[in-house]
Motif scaffolding. Structure first.
Motif, PDB file in Angstrom:
ATOM      1  N   ARG A 164     -36.503  59.632  53.044  1.00  0.00           N
ATOM      2  CA  ARG A 164     -37.410  59.960  51.939  1.00  0.00           C
ATOM      3  C   ARG A 164     -38.737  59.236  52.073  1.00  0.00           C
ATOM      4  N   THR A 165     -39.312  59.372  53.233  1.00  0.00           N
ATOM      5  CA  THR A 165     -40.619  58.788  53.504  1.00  0.00           C
ATOM      6  C   THR A 165     -41.531  59.860  54.082  1.00  0.00           C
ATOM      7  N   VAL A 190     -31.412  69.697  54.459  1.00  0.00           N
ATOM      8  CA  VAL A 190     -32.061  69.270  53.221  1.00  0.00           C
ATOM      9  C   VAL A 190     -31.387  69.914  52.007  1.00  0.00           C
ATOM     10  N   ILE A 191     -31.057  71.205  52.122  1.00  0.00           N
ATOM     11  CA  ILE A 191     -30.402  71.904  51.015  1.00  0.00           C
ATOM     12  C   ILE A 191     -29.022  71.310  50.745  1.00  0.00           C
ATOM     13  N   ALA A 192     -28.310  70.965  51.811  1.00  0.00           N
ATOM     14  CA  ALA A 192     -26.983  70.360  51.648  1.00  0.00           C
ATOM     15  C   ALA A 192     -27.069  69.033  50.909  1.00  0.00           C
ATOM     16  N   GLY A 264     -37.806  68.310  49.535  1.00  0.00           N
ATOM     17  CA  GLY A 264     -37.357  67.379  50.556  1.00  0.00           C
ATOM     18  C   GLY A 264     -37.935  67.620  51.932  1.00  0.00           C
ATOM     19  N   LEU A 265     -38.552  68.786  52.157  1.00  0.00           N
ATOM     20  CA  LEU A 265     -39.089  69.109  53.478  1.00  0.00           C
ATOM     21  C   LEU A 265     -40.172  70.165  53.326  1.00  0.00           C
ATOM     22  N   LEU A 266     -41.283  69.970  54.043  1.00  0.00           N
ATOM     23  CA  LEU A 266     -42.383  70.923  54.027  1.00  0.00           C
ATOM     24  C   LEU A 266     -42.727  71.264  55.476  1.00  0.00           C
ATOM     25  N   ILE A 267     -42.766  72.555  55.787  1.00  0.00           N
ATOM     26  CA  ILE A 267     -43.001  73.014  57.159  1.00  0.00           C
ATOM     27  C   ILE A 267     -44.208  73.937  57.169  1.00  0.00           C
ATOM     28  N   VAL A 268     -45.117  73.708  58.117  1.00  0.00           N
ATOM     29  CA  VAL A 268     -46.281  74.569  58.314  1.00  0.00           C
ATOM     30  C   VAL A 268     -46.139  75.201  59.690  1.00  0.00           C
ATOM     31  N   ASP A 269     -45.808  76.481  59.733  1.00  0.00           N
ATOM     32  CA  ASP A 269     -45.643  77.167  61.007  1.00  0.00           C
ATOM     33  C   ASP A 269     -46.995  77.651  61.526  1.00  0.00           C
ATOM     34  N   GLY A 294     -47.094  66.241  51.127  1.00  0.00           N
ATOM     35  CA  GLY A 294     -46.002  65.486  51.740  1.00  0.00           C
ATOM     36  C   GLY A 294     -46.160  63.988  51.542  1.00  0.00           C
ATOM     37  N   LYS A 295     -47.398  63.515  51.626  1.00  0.00           N
ATOM     38  CA  LYS A 295     -47.640  62.080  51.431  1.00  0.00           C
ATOM     39  C   LYS A 295     -47.375  61.667  49.992  1.00  0.00           C
ATOM     40  N   LEU A 296     -47.802  62.500  49.027  1.00  0.00           N
ATOM     41  CA  LEU A 296     -47.602  62.169  47.625  1.00  0.00           C
ATOM     42  C   LEU A 296     -46.123  62.227  47.243  1.00  0.00           C
ATOM     43  N   GLU A 297     -45.369  63.168  47.817  1.00  0.00           N
ATOM     44  CA  GLU A 297     -43.965  63.324  47.456  1.00  0.00           C
ATOM     45  C   GLU A 297     -43.020  62.598  48.400  1.00  0.00           C
ATOM     46  N   LYS A 298     -43.612  61.905  49.394  1.00  0.00           N
ATOM     47  CA  LYS A 298     -42.826  61.073  50.319  1.00  0.00           C
ATOM     48  C   LYS A 298     -41.740  61.893  51.022  1.00  0.00           C
ATOM     49  N   ILE A 299     -42.203  62.918  51.741  1.00  0.00           N
ATOM     50  CA  ILE A 299     -41.292  63.784  52.487  1.00  0.00           C
ATOM     51  C   ILE A 299     -41.884  64.064  53.867  1.00  0.00           C
TER      52      ILE A 299
END
Length: 393
Positions: A164-165, A190-192, A264-269, A294-299
């Protein structure tokens, strides 16, 4: 007015407030993110919220008439008796729209029977219209075996998600290396863990293909967000995320504002793509905002590309971003053989057609004979009606 005049005035106090409080349109945790955008781009917070939140639509309410009891004796009114007959044939319940089509004047009969306690009227809002109940296409794989490079990438992403960073990761994979499979495996992890995931793609046209692959592995509970959707479908998708019915969002650049709960996860394709830049209204870069969120939400934020942008590649070389490489094609696939033919060295009468060499014609013929398809890209530009080769010295 004098006291005597005020005493003669009669009035009735009415409430100006709705009986039901307004529902939120975004998560409380997103306020900090939107304030950062307003400060950085020099715009009002209200303008940012207006861009971030899609326009809402009125709720769709379906009313159902339910039979409580059959009266004895039956009502004398013909329409009421016919209404009771229809309810019996419909197992004791029918929606008002269907009822009005089948029985003229049903509304007044329903009100009369409701007043007698013979029927009740239930109201229900229609939701989750954005979820497709169709099965995933056959070409979309439901199980995939990853190679070692993919497993290493998944391990790095999942480890950052568990900690969680904030962890920006460049996933540099050649075309066909299986970056999407890495995304799916990481999202499953992440979903699990009870968290949400957000995937941003550069073009609306790419979204259906990506969705089919995700639906085959993750099910149909995926919210889709892009401007090409019908307003109601887009709003329903937004609400499904906001209310926690969906935890996975896929969309174009505006999806960076998606209200994914407990992200919990952000992806940019295809992070290098210029389509992530908004050139109207609030001018923002979706890829850069993904890193800020992502930086603000620590993910962890995964930036995937076969040809990374210079700034992203530089950040990876200077260790600001973690770097993972997928150098081989997925599932043992090999790179295509590329042959460049210089038409200037071929006599005009030796060509199969203008700008088509015999080698190209033979390759097309062989492919068609195997019942395979051929995709020919013709380098015509704009409205030019002919091709001209210019030599610059």
């Amino acid at each position: 007015l004098p006291e005597s005049a005020r005493a003669q005035i009669t009035y009735k106090v009415r409430s100006i407030l709705s009986s039901t409080p307004p529902k939120p349109c975004f998560l409380a945790s997103q306020i900090e993110f939107m304030r950062w955008i307003a400060d950085y781009y020099g715009d009002a917070l209200s303008s940012v919220i207006d861009v971030a939140v899609p326009p809402d639509v009125p709720a769709q309410i379906i009313k159902t008439v339910r039979l409580v009891s059959v009266p004895e004796p039956l009502p004398r009114a013909r329409i009421q008796r016919e209404l009771l007959t229809i309810l019996k044939e419909s197992d004791g319940a029918i929606d008002c729209t269907t009822l009005n089509r089948r029985l003229k004047g049903a509304s007044s009969a329903v009100k009369a029977l409701e007043a007698q306690g013979i029927v009740t009227i239930d109201s229900r809002e229609i939701i989750d219209q954005h979820i497709s109940q169709e099965a995933a296409p056959l070409w979309a794989k439901t199980e995939v075996e990853l190679n070692q490079s993919q497993l290493d990438a998944v391990q790095m992403i999942c480890s950052a998600a568990d900690q969680r960073t904030f962890a920006p990761i460049l996933l540099h994979g050649i075309t066909g290396s299986g970056k999407t499979e890495v995304y799916i495996e990481a999202i499953q992890h992440v979903i699990a863990a009870g968290r949400g995931a957000l995937l941003i793609v550069p073009e609306i046209a790419l979204t259906p293909q990506v969705i089919d692959r995700f639906r085959a592995r993750l099910g149909s509970g995926i919210a889709i967000l892009h401007s090409g959707l019908h307003r109601r479908v887009r709003w329903d998708s937004w609400r499904a995320l906001l209310e926690g019915r969906n935890r996975i969002a896929i969309g174009a650049r505006s999806a960076v504002f998606a209200p994914v709960p407990n992200l919990g996860l952000l992806i940019v394709d295809e992070e290098h793509d210029g389509s992530y830049k908004q050139n109207e209204g609030l001018r923002y870069n979706g890829r850069d905002l993904a890193l800020v969120r992502g930086k603000l939400e620590k993910i962890p934020v995964v930036l995937g590309s076969a040809t990374p942008s210079l700034e992203t590649f530089h950040s990876a070389n200077t260790k600001r971003f973690a770097y993972m490489s997928l150098p081989a094609r997925h599932a043992g696939a090999t790179r295509p053989t590329v042959e460049v033919i210089d038409l200037n060295k071929i006599k005009p009468w030796e060509l199969a057609a203008p700008h088509v060499s015999m080698a190209l014609r033979n390759a097309i013929t062989d492919t068609i004979s195997r019942n395979e398809q051929v995709f020919v890209l013709y380098n015509r530009r704009g409205f030019a009606s002919y091709l001209q080769c210019c030599l610059l010295y």
